[in-house]
Design a protein around this motif. Structure first.
Motif, PDB file in Angstrom:
ATOM      1  N   GLY A 107      -1.790  -0.013   4.927  1.00 34.45           N
ATOM      2  CA  GLY A 107      -1.144  -1.297   5.140  1.00 34.45           C
ATOM      3  C   GLY A 107      -0.235  -1.685   3.998  1.00 34.45           C
ATOM      4  N   VAL A 108       0.784  -2.462   4.334  1.00 36.78           N
ATOM      5  CA  VAL A 108       1.664  -3.063   3.340  1.00 36.78           C
ATOM      6  C   VAL A 108       1.489  -4.568   3.414  1.00 36.78           C
ATOM      7  CG1 VAL A 108       4.062  -3.444   2.641  1.00 36.78           C
ATOM      8  CG2 VAL A 108       3.325  -1.179   3.396  1.00 36.78           C
ATOM      9  N   SER A 109       1.385  -5.198   2.257  1.00 32.86           N
ATOM     10  CA  SER A 109       1.164  -6.641   2.169  1.00 32.86           C
ATOM     11  C   SER A 109       2.475  -7.391   2.093  1.00 32.86           C
ATOM     12  CB  SER A 109       0.324  -6.940   0.925  1.00 32.86           C
ATOM     13  OG  SER A 109       0.314  -8.330   0.632  1.00 32.86           O
ATOM     14  N   SER A 110       2.450  -8.650   2.525  1.00 31.77           N
ATOM     15  CA  SER A 110       3.586  -9.538   2.284  1.00 31.77           C
ATOM     16  C   SER A 110       3.925  -9.584   0.804  1.00 31.77           C
ATOM     17  CB  SER A 110       3.271 -10.953   2.770  1.00 31.77           C
ATOM     18  OG  SER A 110       3.146 -10.986   4.164  1.00 31.77           O
ATOM     19  N   LEU A 111       2.907  -9.445  -0.032  1.00 33.02           N
ATOM     20  CA  LEU A 111       3.085  -9.437  -1.482  1.00 33.02           C
ATOM     21  C   LEU A 111       3.128  -8.002  -2.013  1.00 33.02           C
ATOM     22  CD1 LEU A 111       0.711 -12.397  -2.349  1.00 33.02           C
ATOM     23  CD2 LEU A 111       3.201 -12.398  -2.450  1.00 33.02           C
ATOM     24  N   GLY A 112       3.524  -7.079  -1.153  1.00 36.90           N
ATOM     25  CA  GLY A 112       3.684  -5.689  -1.562  1.00 36.90           C
ATOM     26  C   GLY A 112       4.915  -5.509  -2.422  1.00 36.90           C
ATOM     27  N   THR A 113       4.939  -4.405  -3.171  1.00 36.82           N
ATOM     28  CA  THR A 113       6.026  -4.142  -4.122  1.00 36.82           C
ATOM     29  C   THR A 113       6.963  -3.038  -3.660  1.00 36.82           C
ATOM     30  OG1 THR A 113       4.491  -2.721  -5.362  1.00 36.82           O
ATOM     31  CG2 THR A 113       4.730  -5.001  -6.105  1.00 36.82           C
ATOM     32  N   VAL A 114       6.743  -2.542  -2.450  1.00 36.99           N
ATOM     33  CA  VAL A 114       7.637  -1.603  -1.776  1.00 36.99           C
ATOM     34  C   VAL A 114       7.878  -2.158  -0.382  1.00 36.99           C
ATOM     35  CG1 VAL A 114       7.811   0.725  -0.800  1.00 36.99           C
ATOM     36  CG2 VAL A 114       6.921   0.411  -3.114  1.00 36.99           C
ATOM     37  N   SER A 115       9.077  -2.041   0.125  1.00 30.66           N
ATOM     38  CA  SER A 115       9.372  -2.619   1.431  1.00 30.66           C
ATOM     39  C   SER A 115       8.596  -1.906   2.525  1.00 30.66           C
ATOM     40  CB  SER A 115      10.868  -2.543   1.733  1.00 30.66           C
ATOM     41  OG  SER A 115      11.253  -1.225   2.034  1.00 30.66           O
ATOM     42  N   LEU A 116       8.241  -2.655   3.568  1.00 36.65           N
ATOM     43  CA  LEU A 116       7.505  -2.048   4.667  1.00 36.65           C
ATOM     44  C   LEU A 116       8.341  -0.976   5.357  1.00 36.65           C
ATOM     45  CD1 LEU A 116       8.477  -3.420   7.674  1.00 36.65           C
ATOM     46  CD2 LEU A 116       7.479  -5.397   6.550  1.00 36.65           C
ATOM     47  N   GLU A 117       9.680  -1.123   5.324  1.00 33.90           N
ATOM     48  CA  GLU A 117      10.542  -0.099   5.913  1.00 33.90           C
ATOM     49  C   GLU A 117      10.475   1.216   5.134  1.00 33.90           C
ATOM     50  OE1 GLU A 117      12.292  -4.130   6.927  1.00 33.90           O
ATOM     51  OE2 GLU A 117      11.537  -3.159   5.107  1.00 33.90           O
ATOM     52  N   GLU A 118      10.491   1.137   3.808  1.00 28.78           N
ATOM     53  CA  GLU A 118      10.398   2.355   3.008  1.00 28.78           C
ATOM     54  C   GLU A 118       9.042   3.015   3.181  1.00 28.78           C
ATOM     55  OE1 GLU A 118      10.685   4.015  -1.600  1.00 28.78           O
ATOM     56  OE2 GLU A 118      11.114   1.905  -1.182  1.00 28.78           O
ATOM     57  N   ALA A 119       7.986   2.214   3.186  1.00 33.09           N
ATOM     58  CA  ALA A 119       6.651   2.768   3.386  1.00 33.09           C
ATOM     59  C   ALA A 119       6.543   3.452   4.744  1.00 33.09           C
ATOM     60  CB  ALA A 119       5.596   1.677   3.250  1.00 33.09           C
ATOM     61  N   ARG A 120       7.185   2.867   5.755  1.00 35.83           N
ATOM     62  CA  ARG A 120       7.177   3.449   7.101  1.00 35.83           C
ATOM     63  C   ARG A 120       7.824   4.831   7.101  1.00 35.83           C
ATOM     64  NH1 ARG A 120       4.132   3.322  11.059  1.00 35.83           N
ATOM     65  NH2 ARG A 120       3.937   5.192   9.834  1.00 35.83           N
ATOM     66  N   ARG A 121       8.863   5.016   6.295  1.00 35.60           N
ATOM     67  CA  ARG A 121       9.547   6.311   6.238  1.00 35.60           C
ATOM     68  C   ARG A 121       8.707   7.371   5.533  1.00 35.60           C
ATOM     69  NH1 ARG A 121      14.013   2.793   5.164  1.00 35.60           N
ATOM     70  NH2 ARG A 121      13.848   3.143   2.906  1.00 35.60           N
TER      71      ARG A 121
END
Length: 395
Positions: A107-121
């Motif tokens: 999971g990626v948090s709203s307070l994550g430090t990497v964008s959810l789009e980058e994590a998805r890739r």
């Protein structure tokens, strides 16, 4: 201490403590108030003993599960947590890559430090996006639209954090985002120069999901002000029901702890709930997710996927939760300490160790697949739940 010498959660914790400045280690390690709930989250597993079966022909075991429509190769996932690049410069990138390698969800948090789009890739595995309910309804809709466009499989709304918990360790050091350390906190950073060099020689610390609202410069809100000023404490079931309808897919509520709330989650169309006390970081003295698990599974487990997190440090903890009826188990500190200690190799080693523990435990329990685990495999030292008939008699 070297990564190859880490064989348990406690080893990773010690390695992380040796690397991190005290205020950052305490941010991961600490809980609210007297940290009673933090300690109980793990000790609760000791109230139930495993009862193995033998001579079951367990040469091969299948530890895969399906939860909220997602097929996981193992019954654990990396739960969304905040500020990961503060612990190691790879942050969510390391967690996404490791989760993908082990065929599980992250999971990626709203307070994550990497964008959810980058994590998805980075990972082909299923991805959760965890978010909070804001006073700005437009921002809530914007976050869901962004997640849908990025291909996020599961939306996870955290419902136990309408205000921040009283985390006294952070107060003693002055830990905050942006940094506002007191003398004691600054001293702890000074004696761990390797962390500072790592932090300063990599890309700027960002909060990509909320960088127009929360950030590192003077014009943005601090994390504490984010919770007190931007989140909506008047959030209601009607508000959440509207979001569930708008999302139109797998939608999970994280922070459910009562049967009544679990029933309401079913009624408004959620497909999953996470029993969680936020790792003991919010309401100290609250009950543990493990202790509530059987009661809630009995009430709603045939209508919604019930997950739990909090205090999991061993494969046997996972097996006990599954025997009580959990569909999967979320990990937080279990992967954060390895991340802080060694980045992606640390998370990979931690997940590999946990997978081995689960496989070994299944074989010793006589289980070829996880569906064979049930409450007959447990004996509880103290009964920490009411069965469904007892619950109904109290209504």
């Amino acid at each position: 201490m070297r990564l190859k010498n880490c064989h348990s959660f406690h080893d990773f914790r010690r390695m992380a403590k040796s690397r991190l400045p005290g205020p950052i280690f305490d941010y991961i390690d600490g809980g609210a108030d007297d940290e009673v709930t933090l300690r109980r989250n793990t000790s609760a597993f000791d109230t139930c003993d495993l009862v193995p079966n033998v001579l079951r022909g367990v040469g091969e075991v299948d530890m895969s599960v399906t939860v909220m429509g997602q097929r996981l190769a193992m019954p654990v996932y990396c739960s969304p947590t905040a500020l990961q690049r503060l612990f190691h410069h790879q942050g969510e990138r390391a967690v996404a890559a490791a989760a993908g390698q082990f065929g599980t969800m992250f999971g990626v948090s709203s307070l994550g430090t990497v964008s959810l789009e980058e994590a998805r890739r980075i990972s082909s595995g299923p991805q959760v996006y965890q978010f909070y309910f804001h006073k700005d309804r437009g921002l809530n809709r914007e976050m869901m639209a962004r997640a849908k466009q990025a291909g996020i499989e599961v939306m996870m709304l955290t419902v136990d954090s309408i205000t921040g918990g009283n985390r006294e360790r952070d107060k003693r050091t002055g830990f905050a985002i942006p940094f506002r350390l007191n003398l004691a906190g600054l001293t702890q950073f000074a004696i761990k120069p390797a962390w500072a060099i790592n932090y300063l020689t990599h890309e700027r610390f960002r909060l990509p999901q909320l960088e127009n609202h929360v950030g590192m410069d003077g014009g943005a809100l601090s994390i504490s002000r984010y919770f007190t000023e931007m989140l909506d404490p008047t959030m209601s079931w009607d508000d959440v029901a509207e979001m569930v309808r708008e999302w139109g897919g797998q939608f999970c509520l994280k922070g459910i702890m009562s049967v009544e709330d679990a029933e309401r989650a079913v009624e408004i169309g959620c497909t999953g709930i996470v029993l969680s006390n936020h790792g003991g970081r919010q309401l100290d003295g609250s009950r543990t997710a493990f202790d509530q698990l059987a009661e809630i599974v009995d009430a709603v487990g045939d209508r919604i996927d019930v997950i739990m997190d909090g205090g999991v440090q061993r494969g046997t903890h996972v097996l006990k939760a599954l025997a009580l009826g959990a569909k999967a188990v979320g990990l937080g500190r279990y992967y954060l300490f390895p991340l802080a200690a060694a980045g992606q190799p640390g998370v990979e080693r931690a997940l590999d160790l946990l997978r081995s523990e689960i496989e070994r435990g299944m074989k010793l329990m006589g289980c070829t697949d996880l569906s064979r685990l049930n409450r007959g495999n447990l004996r509880c030292i103290e009964r920490n739940w009411m069965d469904i008939e007892q619950y109904r008699s109290h209504q």
